[in-house]
Design an enzyme around this catalytic site. Sequence first.
Site, short mmCIF file in Angstrom:
data_model
loop_
_atom_site.label_atom_id
_atom_site.label_comp_id
_atom_site.label_asym_id
_atom_site.label_seq_id
_atom_site.Cartn_x
_atom_site.Cartn_y
_atom_site.Cartn_z
N LYS A 58 0.53 -1.15 -0.24
CA LYS A 58 0.14 0.45 0.14
C LYS A 58 1.18 1.13 -0.36
CE LYS A 58 -4.27 -2.35 2.82
NZ LYS A 58 -4.56 -2.49 3.17
N HIS A 114 -1.39 -5.35 1.46
CA HIS A 114 -3.15 -5.97 1.62
C HIS A 114 -2.68 -6.95 0.43
CE1 HIS A 114 -7.49 -7.01 -0.38
NE2 HIS A 114 -6.30 -7.03 -1.27
N TYR A 174 -12.72 -2.67 -2.90
CA TYR A 174 -13.16 -2.35 -1.47
C TYR A 174 -14.52 -2.25 -1.57
CZ TYR A 174 -8.07 -2.26 0.10
OH TYR A 174 -7.37 -1.87 0.65
N ASN A 177 -1.80 -0.14 7.22
CA ASN A 177 -1.31 -1.33 7.30
C ASN A 177 -0.47 -2.26 6.17
OD1 ASN A 177 -2.94 -2.15 5.68
ND2 ASN A 177 -4.54 -3.81 7.05
N GLU A 189 -9.62 -9.53 -7.28
CA GLU A 189 -8.86 -8.69 -7.28
C GLU A 189 -7.60 -8.17 -8.76
OE1 GLU A 189 -7.71 -8.84 -3.34
OE2 GLU A 189 -10.07 -8.58 -2.90
P1 IDP Z 1 -7.79 -6.71 6.00
O1 IDP Z 1 -7.23 -5.91 4.03
O2 IDP Z 1 -6.96 -7.84 6.48
O3 IDP Z 1 -8.49 -8.36 4.74
P2 IDP Z 1 -10.22 -5.67 5.62
O4 IDP Z 1 -10.92 -5.98 7.11
O5 IDP Z 1 -10.89 -6.28 4.43
O6 IDP Z 1 -8.88 -6.11 6.10
O7 IDP Z 1 -10.47 -4.23 5.50
C1 IDP Z 1 -9.86 -3.78 4.50
C2 IDP Z 1 -8.79 -2.32 4.80
O8 IDP Z 1 -9.46 -1.45 5.69
C3 IDP Z 1 -7.64 -2.46 6.14
O9 IDP Z 1 -6.78 -3.60 5.38
C4 IDP Z 1 -7.71 -1.59 6.47
O10 IDP Z 1 -6.36 -0.81 5.27
C5 IDP Z 1 -8.86 -0.98 6.54
N1 IDP Z 1 -10.02 -0.95 7.46
C6 IDP Z 1 -10.65 -1.68 7.64
N2 IDP Z 1 -11.34 -1.79 9.44
C7 IDP Z 1 -10.55 -1.08 9.53
C8 IDP Z 1 -11.29 -0.18 10.88
O11 IDP Z 1 -11.84 -0.86 11.69
N3 IDP Z 1 -10.73 1.43 10.76
C9 IDP Z 1 -9.75 1.45 10.19
N4 IDP Z 1 -8.99 1.40 8.65
C10 IDP Z 1 -10.16 -0.18 8.89
MG MG Z 2 -9.79 -7.74 3.14
#
Ligand code: IDP
Ligand code: MG
Length: 158
Positions: free
Chosen positions: A13, A119, A53, A116, A130
Amino acid sequence: MQHTEERTFIAVKPDGVQRGLIGGIINRFEKKGFKVVGLKMIQVSDEQAKAHYAEHEGKPFYPRLLRYIQSGPIVAMVIQGYNAVAGARHIMGSTDPNKAEVGTIRADYAQVMEYNIVHGSDSVESAEREIKIYFNENELFPQGKCMSELVIESLDAD
Ligand code: IDP
Ligand code: MG
């Protein structure tokens, strides 16, 4: 026994790119024995961000998530190997870096969920969806067999 290969979509990212972590992240997947079969640096378009997303539309963090993924270039890649979808997520760690196991990418490099670093697709179906958002089929090079022979097929030898 047959060890069927899967492919999955991985992205470094924008925060990972800006922090100079591209090589370190790719290295983690390569060390596991996964093959990088597609790789490019791109600026994510509005259409790509929304398609990627779509499942999060309407959630409180959705607008910030779109801004985040478009805040700079990403390094998009497709990796291939046995159990690659779950295996890659294991290497990445939990979504929240504070809950991720030490030794995973997110635990080692990130502090907050909003940034984080990486992805990875969450299922084979998500991966295929994707991959199509970011790659044309002629941008993927899955033909090389040497890695599979060393890492997967050698397990079958008596
Ligand atoms: P993942 O990336 O581990 O699959 P997902 O639940 O698909 O997690 O969420 C996509 C992205 O959205 C996450 O990697 C993170 O960057 C962001 N995200 C997810 N949940 C939250 C939240 O509660 N607060 C802020 N950002 C979030
Ligand atoms: Mg995800």
